[in-house]
Design an enzyme around this catalytic site. Structure first.
Site, PDB file in Angstrom:
ATOM      1  N   ARG A 195       0.849  -1.204   0.000  1.00  0.00           N
ATOM      2  CA  ARG A 195       0.000   0.000   0.000  1.00  0.00           C
ATOM      3  C   ARG A 195       0.877   1.243   0.000  1.00  0.00           C
ATOM      4  NH1 ARG A 195      -3.319   0.393   4.826  1.00  0.00           N
ATOM      5  NH2 ARG A 195      -4.473   1.997   3.713  1.00  0.00           N
ATOM      6  N   LYS A 205       1.365  -7.753  12.175  1.00  0.00           N
ATOM      7  CA  LYS A 205       0.771  -7.878  10.832  1.00  0.00           C
ATOM      8  C   LYS A 205       0.981  -9.293  10.290  1.00  0.00           C
ATOM      9  CE  LYS A 205       0.585  -5.510   6.409  1.00  0.00           C
ATOM     10  NZ  LYS A 205       0.407  -4.175   5.861  1.00  0.00           N
ATOM     11  N   ARG A 233      -2.233   5.670  19.429  1.00  0.00           N
ATOM     12  CA  ARG A 233      -1.521   6.784  20.100  1.00  0.00           C
ATOM     13  C   ARG A 233      -0.999   6.255  21.411  1.00  0.00           C
ATOM     14  NH1 ARG A 233      -5.494  11.164  21.148  1.00  0.00           N
ATOM     15  NH2 ARG A 233      -3.681  12.268  21.951  1.00  0.00           N
TER      16      ARG A 233
HETATM   17  C1  BTN Z   1       0.296  -3.870   2.265  1.00  0.00           C
HETATM   18  O1  BTN Z   1       1.115  -2.982   2.082  1.00  0.00           O
HETATM   19  O2  BTN Z   1      -0.131  -4.154   3.390  1.00  0.00           O
HETATM   20  C2  BTN Z   1      -0.273  -4.633   1.088  1.00  0.00           C
HETATM   21  C3  BTN Z   1       0.673  -5.682   0.605  1.00  0.00           C
HETATM   22  C4  BTN Z   1       0.103  -6.506  -0.536  1.00  0.00           C
HETATM   23  C5  BTN Z   1       1.120  -7.478  -1.089  1.00  0.00           C
HETATM   24  C6  BTN Z   1       0.528  -8.394  -2.119  1.00  0.00           C
HETATM   25  S1  BTN Z   1       1.574  -9.765  -2.466  1.00  0.00           S
HETATM   26  C7  BTN Z   1       0.568 -10.200  -3.810  1.00  0.00           C
HETATM   27  C8  BTN Z   1       0.159  -8.936  -4.502  1.00  0.00           C
HETATM   28  N1  BTN Z   1       1.136  -8.529  -5.487  1.00  0.00           N
HETATM   29  C9  BTN Z   1       1.725  -7.390  -5.155  1.00  0.00           C
HETATM   30  O3  BTN Z   1       2.620  -6.821  -5.824  1.00  0.00           O
HETATM   31  N2  BTN Z   1       1.244  -6.938  -3.994  1.00  0.00           N
HETATM   32  C10 BTN Z   1       0.213  -7.793  -3.473  1.00  0.00           C
END
Ligand code: BTN
Length: 265
Positions: free
Chosen positions: A60, A129, A260
């Site tokens: 993200r 996570k 926070r």
């Molecule tokens: C995040 O940042 O939390 C989201 C990560 C998402 C990763 C997945 S792996 C499969 C798919 N291909 C990618 O390039 N990204 C998503």
């Protein structure tokens, strides 16, 4: 040979197998990028690309996503959407819920959700996570192409900027890889079909039941800037975040949430 064998996956999917068109590869740059390309070339809804390794995995907000083949499950699902694009709000929350439900059906415990779509494990070290979800959209004359990318940690990565967990931390035994992918795909299909028919509302109470930061003091950031702070009151019927701020209750559709530290709920 890729870690996913398509014959074994079809067996694990059973009657759901016909809903998916799965391709498994050793490596690619990003399963999301490749599936968006295939979508533009006409790939059907239900197309799935699973890769052992990504050289340019996307997270993200333009962050990279790094994962190792044996210790993660990395795939993307294409889902075509012909209804009003405005009704897509809440989709990424529905995806997070689908992952949680699928993993719980395989014995995972201690899972929870963080708005908008992080799947976390509440362990001794805090909320860690477990999976990342990246939903990317494109459009063609048939409607919207929704590419849902999922990176699930099977074992926690050794090096990470944030607290991370692996499915091995949440389950008595790690599920077999094909059973795992089949359970995730089947739950995604069912949840997305309900979402397409009725929106986020019928999923809201299940999402709320897993919401880890309910009534916690949080900050909402956008591009590093503080958007708001207040008490996290969960989500509304469209999946918008509800924050009780000094100016009253406000709803937000985007942003990065963090606790926070030290603030009293
Ligand atoms: C995040 O940042 O939390 C989201 C990560 C998402 C990763 C997945 S792996 C499969 C798919 N291909 C990618 O390039 N990204 C998503």
């Amino acid at each position: 040979m890729p870690l996913i064998d398509l014959t074994l996956l079809r067996q694990a999917l059973g009657p759901m197998a016909g809903r998916f068109d799965v391709d498994a590869v050793d490596s690619c740059d990003s399963t999301n990028a490749r599936l968006l390309e295939r979508a533009a070339a006409g790939a059907p809804s239900g197309s799935v690309l699973v890769a052992d390794r990504q050289s340019a995995g996307r997270g993200r907000r333009g962050r990279p996503w790094v994962s190792s083949p044996e210790d993660s499950l990395t795939f993307s699902l294409l889902w075509r959407w012909s209804a009003d694009p405005a009704r897509l709000a809440g989709l990424s929350l529905a995806v997070g819920l689908a992952l949680a439900r699928a993993l719980e059906s395989l014995g995972a415990r201690g899972l929870g959700l963080k708005w908008p779509n992080d799947l976390l494990f509440r362990g001794a070290a805090g909320d860690a996570k477990l999976a990342g979800i990246l939903v990317e959209l494109a459009a063609d004359r048939r409607g919207m192409q929704v590419v849902i990318g999922i990176g699930l940690n099977l074992r926690a990565p050794q090096v990470s900027e944030q607290i991370v967990a692996g499915l091995a931390d949440c389950c008595p035994a790690l599920p077999e890889r094909h059973q795992l992918l089949a359970a995730l795909l089947a739950e995604l299909a069912q949840t997305l079909e309900l979402f397409a028919r009725e929106g986020f509302l019928p999923l809201r109470s299940d999402w709320q039941a897993r919401h880890l930061w309910q009534d916690q003091a949080v900050c909402l950031l956008e591009a590093g800037q503080l958007l708001a702070q207040g008490l996290c009151r969960g989500v509304d019927a469209e999946g918008a975040l509800l924050l009780e701020t000094a100016a009253g209750q406000q709803r937000f559709l985007a942003g990065d949430l963090s606790l926070r530290p030290g603030a009293q709920p």
